[in-house]
Structures are given as C-alpha cells and as structure tokens.
Design a protein around this motif. Sequence first.
Motif, mmCIF file in Angstrom:
data_model
loop_
_atom_site.group_PDB
_atom_site.id
_atom_site.type_symbol
_atom_site.label_atom_id
_atom_site.label_comp_id
_atom_site.label_asym_id
_atom_site.label_seq_id
_atom_site.Cartn_x
_atom_site.Cartn_y
_atom_site.Cartn_z
ATOM 1 N N VAL A 101 39.611 39.887 49.525
ATOM 2 C CA VAL A 101 40.689 39.026 49.044
ATOM 3 C C VAL A 101 41.908 39.870 48.719
ATOM 4 N N GLY A 102 43.079 39.302 48.991
ATOM 5 C CA GLY A 102 44.337 39.874 48.552
ATOM 6 C C GLY A 102 44.798 39.107 47.318
ATOM 7 N N HIS A 103 46.030 39.320 46.907
ATOM 8 C CA HIS A 103 46.564 38.643 45.724
ATOM 9 C C HIS A 103 46.459 37.125 45.830
ATOM 10 N N GLN A 104 46.842 36.580 46.993
ATOM 11 C CA GLN A 104 46.841 35.120 47.138
ATOM 12 C C GLN A 104 45.432 34.545 47.068
ATOM 13 N N VAL A 111 45.177 29.903 40.003
ATOM 14 C CA VAL A 111 46.404 30.358 39.356
ATOM 15 C C VAL A 111 47.421 30.731 40.424
ATOM 16 N N ASP A 112 48.653 30.913 40.012
ATOM 17 C CA ASP A 112 49.707 31.379 40.901
ATOM 18 C C ASP A 112 49.440 32.854 41.232
ATOM 19 N N PRO A 113 49.728 33.295 42.471
ATOM 20 C CA PRO A 113 49.521 34.713 42.819
ATOM 21 C C PRO A 113 50.258 35.684 41.881
ATOM 22 N N LYS A 114 51.344 35.243 41.280
ATOM 23 C CA LYS A 114 52.055 36.116 40.335
ATOM 24 C C LYS A 114 51.184 36.445 39.132
ATOM 25 N N GLN A 115 50.230 35.572 38.816
ATOM 26 C CA GLN A 115 49.327 35.824 37.690
ATOM 27 C C GLN A 115 48.460 37.051 37.957
ATOM 28 N N VAL A 116 48.059 37.247 39.200
ATOM 29 C CA VAL A 116 47.239 38.422 39.535
ATOM 30 C C VAL A 116 48.037 39.688 39.244
ATOM 31 N N SER A 143 49.243 44.301 35.229
ATOM 32 C CA SER A 143 50.371 44.899 34.521
ATOM 33 C C SER A 143 49.935 45.780 33.351
ATOM 34 N N PRO A 144 50.442 47.015 33.292
ATOM 35 C CA PRO A 144 50.138 47.895 32.162
ATOM 36 C C PRO A 144 50.584 47.305 30.823
ATOM 37 N N SER A 145 51.673 46.537 30.819
ATOM 38 C CA SER A 145 52.165 45.965 29.559
ATOM 39 C C SER A 145 51.226 44.888 29.023
#
Length: 190
Positions: free
Chosen positions: A9-12, A20-25, A30-32
Amino acid sequence: MSRRKPYLVGHQEFARLYCVDPKQVAQWLSPSRGSVLDPSTAVVVSGVRYWPLGFAAGWGATTARFRQVDYDAKAQIIAEQGEGWEPHRADELPPIVGQHEIIQIFGLPAQGTLATTIASGRFPAHDWLLSGSMLWMLDTVLDAADMLRASARSLPWEVDERIVAALRDGTYDGPGSRVLTRGRHTSKSL
C-alpha cells in the motif's frame, strides 16, 4: 514468468484502510505529532513510502488510539493487485523499483526516455499501480532487458550490475532512495 508479488500500500491505499484522507497518513508520519506511524516500517521506492499490506492492516490495533481497519477496503486492495501474498515487514519484500531506479539501472539519459518506452508498450507491465505510481519487482524489469535491447533503435539498455546489486542487498542510495520531504520538516527527513 509468473511471480507471486507481495501486497503493498501507498499513502492513498493506507488511508483507504482506515477511511481517512491520504493527508492523514502524512500527519501520522509527522515528527511534530510524535510519528505515530514509524517511517522505518516502509520501503522507499522512487522517493515515496510503501508499506507491506499485512503491516498496514494491523497497524491500527497497535496505536495508543485504536483504529479499526476497513476489511472491505483491504479485500478491494487485494483484488486490485491480483494473486499475491501478505507480508508484514519491509524486510520480507523483494527488491521493488520505480522509474527513478529504472533510469539508474539502465543508465538512461532522461526520464522522458523511460516514459516514452512505457507509453509505447515496449516496457513490461507494472506489477503495482499504487497511489498513482507504477512499481515493478526488480526481476520483472531485468527479465525484460533482452527484449528492450532487441527493440531499441539507439539506446543500449545495458544493465548496471552495481545498481542491481545495491538494490538487491538494500544499499542503493541513488536517486529515489530517499523521501523528499517538503515544508517545515525538510531538515528532519529520513
């Protein structure tokens, strides 16, 4: 030659597993946000992360905040990829390449050369189409080398065995081997 390929699997597709939206992955990486999703669980191919399906489908149960996997989405991802097997760790995967690595394998002068060869149908069909990107098992590409040489007008399509060896033993560090991070986390990228 028929090869059973691992499900990836990739992000999508990862996002589809958890509705969830791919941006969630990307946010989970995210380090933050404490890297809820460890980047080392993925392989990097042509500058993009891909995960074994077994890992991705089980990941939600291992997080501090339980996330239920969508089994219908998992079944659809398997159906889209055809016959294969379900790995759980990145080190179980065979060498996988995208366009960046293929350009290096054959010493091609430009990405356009490879894109034209793919579009003309002279290049082997991709093993995966994930998150909009074509991926191949390294052996799929190498098995096509003789055919590529025979059908070429001017390019030699000679295989660089040093690149192949590096891809096989996991030491490849050329173009596409790292994720190109954008934004405020650029200096922290892997």
